[in-house]
Write a protein that holds these residues in place. Structure first.
Motif, short mmCIF file in Angstrom:
data_model
loop_
_atom_site.label_atom_id
_atom_site.label_comp_id
_atom_site.label_asym_id
_atom_site.label_seq_id
_atom_site.Cartn_x
_atom_site.Cartn_y
_atom_site.Cartn_z
N GLU A 57 14.84 11.74 -6.89
CA GLU A 57 16.16 12.34 -7.04
C GLU A 57 16.67 12.83 -5.69
O GLU A 57 15.95 13.53 -4.97
CB GLU A 57 16.10 13.50 -8.04
N TYR A 58 17.93 12.49 -5.36
CA TYR A 58 18.48 12.80 -4.04
C TYR A 58 19.76 13.63 -4.20
O TYR A 58 20.51 13.48 -5.18
CB TYR A 58 18.79 11.52 -3.26
N GLU A 59 20.01 14.45 -3.18
CA GLU A 59 21.25 15.21 -3.09
C GLU A 59 21.55 15.51 -1.63
O GLU A 59 20.65 15.44 -0.78
CB GLU A 59 21.19 16.50 -3.90
N CYS A 60 22.81 15.84 -1.35
CA CYS A 60 23.24 16.06 0.03
C CYS A 60 23.93 17.42 0.14
O CYS A 60 24.76 17.77 -0.72
CB CYS A 60 24.20 14.95 0.48
N ASN A 72 33.00 27.44 7.56
CA ASN A 72 33.50 28.25 6.46
C ASN A 72 32.59 28.28 5.23
O ASN A 72 32.91 28.93 4.24
CB ASN A 72 34.89 27.74 6.02
N GLY A 73 31.48 27.55 5.26
CA GLY A 73 30.58 27.56 4.13
C GLY A 73 29.97 26.20 3.88
O GLY A 73 30.08 25.27 4.72
N GLY A 74 29.33 26.04 2.71
CA GLY A 74 28.67 24.79 2.40
C GLY A 74 28.83 24.38 0.96
O GLY A 74 29.27 25.16 0.11
N VAL A 75 28.47 23.12 0.65
CA VAL A 75 28.57 22.57 -0.69
C VAL A 75 27.46 21.54 -0.86
O VAL A 75 27.02 20.92 0.12
CB VAL A 75 29.96 21.93 -0.91
N THR A 76 27.01 21.36 -2.11
CA THR A 76 25.93 20.41 -2.40
C THR A 76 26.42 19.38 -3.39
O THR A 76 27.08 19.72 -4.39
CB THR A 76 24.71 21.15 -2.97
N SER A 77 26.09 18.13 -3.15
CA SER A 77 26.52 17.04 -4.03
C SER A 77 25.73 17.08 -5.33
O SER A 77 24.72 17.78 -5.46
CB SER A 77 26.32 15.69 -3.34
N GLN A 78 26.20 16.30 -6.30
CA GLN A 78 25.46 16.18 -7.55
C GLN A 78 24.19 15.36 -7.30
O GLN A 78 24.17 14.46 -6.46
CB GLN A 78 26.32 15.50 -8.62
N PRO A 79 23.09 15.66 -8.01
CA PRO A 79 21.86 14.88 -7.80
C PRO A 79 22.00 13.47 -8.36
O PRO A 79 22.62 13.26 -9.40
CB PRO A 79 20.80 15.69 -8.57
#
Length: 854
Positions: free
Chosen positions: A423-426, A432-439
């Protein structure tokens, strides 16, 4: 009006003079003293003035009461003639008037008619004789006023209005103020020059135009202003201009209160022709939300070129300058822009430029990576598209662990191996901050796992809604065509029972959704498709009905998650939500709390979006379908997992020349089982529900009459009866749109016969056109009378069938020519409730009830 006042005042003056002369000689009465005091007259000063006129004659001091009455009358009069007559009477009594030796009354001026003139005290006559002159003169003036009053009787109604306006305007004074300045202009020789200057003020302004020329004085150029003959109106027009008219122009506006000069304007009269040529092209740019957008285009040409900016192939209202400038960029401003430059001798377009608007705060994921099922050795690429303030930093993770060196937007495996399974995510961040992609998962089809277990549905039901004709939004063209396309594929290739509706209000959309959910049940595959305007807010998607007001908000629309919530209550086997909408932010959303819908997670849901968060979905002019449907129709009936099918659509959209870097479809899913839209239907154990569902579906798509129908219409002409046969055919374009094709099948003995259908119920929306049967039912022009009548079909498109109450009643009208005479006939026709009107699922409103024709 003033004439009546004059007449009344004259009569009053006559009475005053008679009464004051005949009264007893006495000092001022108490009432007279009070009236004179209120008028601001000093009593002692008044006595001194009278004494000065009396010349020391004690008898004249006794006339003070009469003088006081005359002065009171004089001060209370508002008409100049009455004032003059009272003054003359005053002077007479004071002994300062002498008789004119001429006739008393004649056709001369007012002073001659009165027969009096100012004189010295040495020529004083008796008071009685002078009083007779005054009385006679007043009677003469009174007769003249009576005559004038009779002449004004025809305009009696206008007199009060005019008098009121005069009284109002007499107190209203306003200095000149220019409210519209003239504008510089370039025009060709022999054209008409028009300059306009508008001003306000009272008294009403006058205008004078000037032109400035250059003359040499002592060898030096000097500017000289020349008054323009006939340039005395707010609009200056000079026909057939030439080089002589090239100059600076100005307008002087004035009234008796003030004056003001307009701005100078330059007029260029051009004798040569030159098409526009772009010298400076606009440039693509990336701006942050709230920052200014500025696109510049500079061009030359004769006459001076004009500009028009376009956004996504649609012109932008009022943006007709060389510079396109907006103070604050919004996410919805992200688009492709182009400018048209033109004059009388040609046009040219700038290069297409792209404006990217990045959001404030953390990055926003525009395209999520998607899971992959592959064979060992295949190349695999995970991609995460992001927008945000640069620099952007990427970091990929596998099974929660950081992958060293994998810090780009793409994670690539040139030759995938079993060890890459996982399982991968980015994670993406900026200042200004961060965000994570869907797995997402990387799976292998030949890794020794058993093949997926085949699935089946107890039934398949779909609701398709397409909204085009918006009341307060831009009209769309693709949704109707897209709805027809998906209806055909789902029905013919996937075995769905489809109800397709077009142009629904909010109430009608909810009614259709509830009726759709009633058809769902345990193990049923439910598919909901919507094409039209939409937006995202608070993590939810909203669908805009056709009756949404301007500046609509959440409360005026339907939430897609609320629809899914209703579907999940039916214990369905698969829920597919396909939303062909924009998902940009809505700037009109209020700060009031919004209800959040949280459909139950059951591992059976797939969301297929035509766009990602903050981006738009597009349609191409004159294209068969919108961008999303263009590729969805190629894979919708694939025998593969729904999520995999949608991933293929996303991949192809990303390579479309019209959508590349503009439209980013997205898939959200919790689907665990391997379900496809082509899974077979097995209704074992659900047979009764299956048949009920089938009956309800057939009801809303049924034309309740065998088509075609031949209608025989008889015309009684007295000496004979002729018969005409009209053929009518009925087709369902949508579940709430009916086509009625009509043509003359047999004109009988008539030499010419034309058919029309009319008198439809007022709640229906009907449009009529002609089709040519010789050319495959293509649209033809009804004005072309050379076409044979038997080769023309009249087609009526009847919309809003859901609003119909009772049978569809209409009239067939005939215009026939028989033996050189024209006859007309009308025949009533009734069609039982067609299509969705038969289901009675929509609420009835009395104002929309149809009525029988008489």
């Amino acid at each position: 009006m003033n004439i009546e006042l004059c007449k009344n005042s004259t009569e009053n003056s006559l009475c005053v003079i008679k009464s004051t002369y005949l009264c007893h000689h006495r000092e001022f009465s108490l009432q007279q003293e009070q009236q004179l005091f209120k008028m601001g007259i000093d009593l002692e000063r008044f006595r001194a003035i009278i004494g000065r006129f009396a010349g020391g004659d004690p008898s004249r001091h006794a006339k003070l009461p009469k003088m006081a009455s005359l002065v009171i009358t004089l001060m209370n009069c508002h008409v100049s003639i009455s004032v003059k007559l009272c003054l003359v009477a005053l002077l007479v009594i004071c002994g300062t008037v002498e008789r004119n030796p001429g006739p008393k009354v004649g056709r001369a001026s007012t002073s001659t008619a009165l027969g009096i003139d100012l004189a010295t005290k040495d020529n004083i006559l008796g008071i009685n004789e002078k009083l007779d002159d005054i009385i006679f003169a007043l009677e003469y003036v009174q007769k003249k006023l009576d005559s004038l009053q009779m002449r004004l009787e025809n305009i009696e109604d206008d007199v009060p209005v005019l008098d009121e306006q005069l009284q109002e305007n007499s107190t209203k004074v306003e200095p000149v103020r220019i409210i519209k300045q003239p504008v510089s202009i370039s025009l060709m020789a022999n054209d008409t020059l028009t300059l306009t200057c508008e001003a306000s003020g009272f008294p009403y302004p006058s205008y004078q135009w000037f032109r400035t020329v250059i003359e040499e004085v002592n060898g030096k150029p000097q500017h000289k202003s020349l008054k323009i003959n006939n340039g005395t109106d707010k609009v200056l027009e000079i026909p057939d201009v030439s080089d002589y008219d090239t100059a600076l122009y100005i307008c002087r506006v004035h009234n008796r209160i003030s004056f003001q000069n307009s701005s100078w304007v330059k007029v260029d009269v051009i004798s040569k022709h030159e098409p526009p040529k772009i010298e400076v092209q606009p440039r693509s740019q990336t701006v942050e939300v709230g920052k200014p957008i500025r696109l510049i285009c500079e061009a030359t040409g004769t006459p001076t070129p004009l500009y028009q900016w376009y956004r996504m192939e649609q012109h932008i209202a009022d943006e007709n300058n060389s510079v396109l400038h907006w103070d604050k960029a919004r996410l919805t401003d992200e688009a492709l822009y182009v400018c048209k430059v033109y004059n009388k001798h040609g046009e040219v377009w700038t290069e297409i430029v792209e404006v990217n608007v990045i959001p404030k705060g953390p990055p926003v994921i525009m395209r999520q990576p998607t899971s992959v099922d592959c064979v060992v050795g295949d190349k695999v690429v995970f991609t995460c598209e992001v927008r945000g303030k640069e620099p952007l930093y990427y970091q990929w993770f596998k099974d929660g662990k950081k992958l060293a060196g994998e810090n780009k937007k793409e994670l690539c495996f040139k030759e995938s191996q079993h060890r890459d399974r996982g399982e991968y995510e980015c994670q993406i961040r900026n200042a200004n901050g961060g965000v994570t992609s869907q797995p997402v998962r990387l799976m292998f089809m030949n890794c020794g796992l058993p093949p997926p277990e085949p699935q089946h549905a107890t039934d398949k039901v779909a609701l398709v809604i397409a909204n085009e004709e918006y009341r307060s939004e831009v009209r769309l063209h693709a949704p109707g065509r897209d709805a027809k396309t998906i209806h055909r594929i789902l029905t013919e290739q996937c075995g769905f029972k489809v109800v397709s509706l077009i142009d629904l209000t909010k109430e009608e959309m909810w009614t259709a959704v509830h009726a759709f959910c009633d058809l769902l049940g345990k193990g049923v595959y439910g598919l909901f498709y919507f094409a039209g305007h939409g937006f995202d807010a608070n993590g939810q998607s909203y669908l805009v009905p056709v009756d949404a007001r301007s500046a609509y908000g959440i409360e005026h629309c339907l939430c897609a998650q609320s629809i899914l919530e209703e579907m999940q209550k039916q214990n369905t086997g698969l829920n597919v939500m396909l939303l062909d909408i924009c998902r940009t932010q809505n700037e009109y959303i209020r700060d009031a709390p919004v209800k959040t819908y949280k459909p139950e997670v059951k591992g059976n849901t797939v969301f297929g979006y035509a766009s990602s968060f903050t981006t738009g979905a597009f349609e191409v002019s004159n294209a068969e379908n919108g961008i999303f449907m263009k590729y969805l129709k190629k894979h919708l009936a694939n025998d593969e997992k729904v999520t995999v099918m949608l991933d293929r659509v996303i991949a192809e959209v990303s390579h479309d020349p019209d959508a590349k870097e503009r439209q980013f479809p997205e898939v959200k899913s919790d689907l665990r089982e391997y379900r496809t839209l082509r899974d077979p239907i097995k209704c074992t154990g659900h047979t009764k529900e299956f048949h009920i569902r089938r009956q309800k579906w057939a009801l809303v798509n049924q034309v309740p009459i065998d088509s075609p129908v031949c209608v025989k219409i008889s015309l009684d002409l007295g000496s004979e009866t002729i018969h005409v046969i009209v053929k009518m055919s009925f087709y369902a374009e949508f579940s709430n749109v009916l086509w009625i094709d009509v043509h003359v099948e047999d004109p009988g003995t008539t030499s010419q016969c034309k058919v029309k259908i009319q008198d439809f119920p007022p709640e229906l929306d009907v449009s009529i056109k002609y089709l040519d049967r010789q050319y495959g039912n293509t649209v033809c022009d009804p004005r072309h009378t050379h076409q044979t009548i038997n080769n023309k079909i009249l087609r009526a498109t009847v919309k809003n069938i859901q609003k119909l109450y009772g049978p569809l009643r209409l009239s067939i009208a005939l215009d026939v020519t028989h033996r050189g005479k024209v006859f007309c006939a009308k025949h009533p026709f009734s069609l039982p409730e067609p299509l969705i009107a038969k289901s009675q699922i929509f609420k009835r409103r009395p104002v929309e009830q149809s009525y029988p024709l008489t």
